[in-house]
Scaffold this motif. Sequence first.
Motif, PDB file in Angstrom:
ATOM      1  N   ASP A  16       0.860  -1.277   0.036  1.00 41.21           N
ATOM      2  CA  ASP A  16       0.034  -0.026  -0.045  1.00 41.21           C
ATOM      3  C   ASP A  16       0.774   1.330   0.057  1.00 41.21           C
ATOM      4  N   LYS A  20       1.030   2.674  -7.281  1.00 41.79           N
ATOM      5  CA  LYS A  20       0.563   1.615  -8.324  1.00 41.79           C
ATOM      6  C   LYS A  20      -0.455   2.371  -9.378  1.00 41.79           C
ATOM      7  N   GLU A  43      -8.174  -4.359  -8.665  1.00 44.36           N
ATOM      8  CA  GLU A  43      -8.978  -5.430  -7.892  1.00 44.36           C
ATOM      9  C   GLU A  43      -8.512  -4.825  -6.402  1.00 44.36           C
ATOM     10  N   ARG A  54     -15.419  -5.790  -3.071  1.00 43.10           N
ATOM     11  CA  ARG A  54     -14.583  -4.756  -2.495  1.00 43.10           C
ATOM     12  C   ARG A  54     -15.119  -4.119  -1.270  1.00 43.10           C
ATOM     13  N   LEU A  58     -13.115  -4.556   2.387  1.00 49.96           N
ATOM     14  CA  LEU A  58     -12.139  -3.462   2.585  1.00 49.96           C
ATOM     15  C   LEU A  58     -12.794  -2.398   3.758  1.00 49.96           C
ATOM     16  N   PHE A  74     -11.667 -12.009  -2.069  1.00 56.61           N
ATOM     17  CA  PHE A  74     -10.982 -11.593  -3.012  1.00 56.61           C
ATOM     18  C   PHE A  74     -10.845 -12.415  -4.190  1.00 56.61           C
ATOM     19  N   ARG A  78     -11.895 -11.740  -8.107  1.00 57.93           N
ATOM     20  CA  ARG A  78     -10.787 -12.097  -9.090  1.00 57.93           C
ATOM     21  C   ARG A  78     -11.537 -13.094 -10.268  1.00 57.93           C
ATOM     22  N   ASP A  99      -4.468  -3.014 -11.518  1.00 54.90           N
ATOM     23  CA  ASP A  99      -3.931  -2.629 -10.268  1.00 54.90           C
ATOM     24  C   ASP A  99      -4.288  -3.790  -9.534  1.00 54.90           C
ATOM     25  N   ARG A 100      -3.380  -4.647  -9.172  1.00 50.49           N
ATOM     26  CA  ARG A 100      -3.164  -5.776  -8.146  1.00 50.49           C
ATOM     27  C   ARG A 100      -4.111  -7.081  -9.116  1.00 50.49           C
ATOM     28  N   SER A 104      -1.348 -10.431  -5.077  1.00 46.16           N
ATOM     29  CA  SER A 104      -1.731  -9.606  -3.764  1.00 46.16           C
ATOM     30  C   SER A 104      -2.550 -10.635  -2.700  1.00 46.16           C
ATOM     31  N   TYR A 108      -0.716 -10.866   0.608  1.00 49.73           N
ATOM     32  CA  TYR A 108      -1.416 -10.426   1.744  1.00 49.73           C
ATOM     33  C   TYR A 108      -2.345 -11.543   2.716  1.00 49.73           C
ATOM     34  N   GLN A 109      -2.954 -12.590   1.916  1.00 50.54           N
ATOM     35  CA  GLN A 109      -3.587 -13.511   2.853  1.00 50.54           C
ATOM     36  C   GLN A 109      -2.551 -14.659   2.918  1.00 50.54           C
ATOM     37  N   ASP A 158      -8.118   1.465   4.887  1.00 54.24           N
ATOM     38  CA  ASP A 158      -8.903   0.406   4.795  1.00 54.24           C
ATOM     39  C   ASP A 158      -8.641  -0.439   5.916  1.00 54.24           C
ATOM     40  N   LEU A 160      -7.209  -3.548   5.720  1.00 50.88           N
ATOM     41  CA  LEU A 160      -5.773  -4.181   5.352  1.00 50.88           C
ATOM     42  C   LEU A 160      -4.768  -3.027   5.540  1.00 50.88           C
ATOM     43  N   GLU A 161      -4.840  -1.937   5.062  1.00 48.87           N
ATOM     44  CA  GLU A 161      -3.950  -0.981   5.074  1.00 48.87           C
ATOM     45  C   GLU A 161      -3.702  -0.585   6.687  1.00 48.87           C
TER      46      GLU A 161
END
Length: 218
Positions: A16, A20, A43, A54, A58, A74, A78, A99-100, A104, A108-109, A158, A160-161
């Motif tokens: 993050d 991107k 994504e 999303r 998020l 996610f 996708r 973008d992702r 990702s 991330y997961q 968000d 995750l961030e």
Amino acid sequence: MTTQSPGLFIAFEGGDGAGKSTQTAELAEALESQGLTVLRTREPGGTPIGEKLRSLVLDHGHGHIDAHTEALIFAASRAAHAGQVIRPALERGEIVLTDRYIDSSVAYQGAGRGLGTDAVREINEWATSGLQPHLTVLLDVDPEVGRRRRTAGDAAEDRLESEADEFHSRIRAAFLNLADAHPEKYLVLPAHLPVKELSARILERVESLLPLSGSVAR
Ligand code: TYD
């Protein structure tokens, strides 16, 4: 498996605050100015159902979301994106910039949430019927720098961030491992370089791939 269709598929990945979206926009503009048809997407999201997923995953306020549920949301987003948007655009011979993408989720997961990178890759390969980018541009960002960049404006972080820097460090390492494993499929650039230098280096690499694509002029 990389797509056999005439288009060119490029994913932008990174932590993050890596920049991107700026670089995706720069590349789209440069390619369009050459008369090429570009589809710019992101994504999670990219389809009506994907945008709903999303906000589910998020936004704060949906209560606790366990890691498996998060990974599957996610992947669901996708699946729709790959099947309804990316693959048809590639079949039309377009250049798709996302973008992702799968990396990702793996970072991330798989690494961040500790679900395991192989397991997360597998569900995503199933979800996308094996659709892989020709090139992944990885903008490598120091987690602390990334946090400073994304909190510089007023935007709230968000779900995750807002995770700890340690979570973001695991993600950074996972992205770099993915690139190390398949260097021919990645362009890794330090995110702190000036915007114009980054965009020039990305364009140069993408232009070297254009013969792969039957990209149609507008
Ligand atoms: P992103 O759209 O890049 O954030 P922003 O809107 O702030 O630019 O991504 C949203 C968040 O979702 C980001 O923290 C990364 C995370 N994410 C995952 O955890 N797994 C995934 O598979 C994807 C695509 C994103």
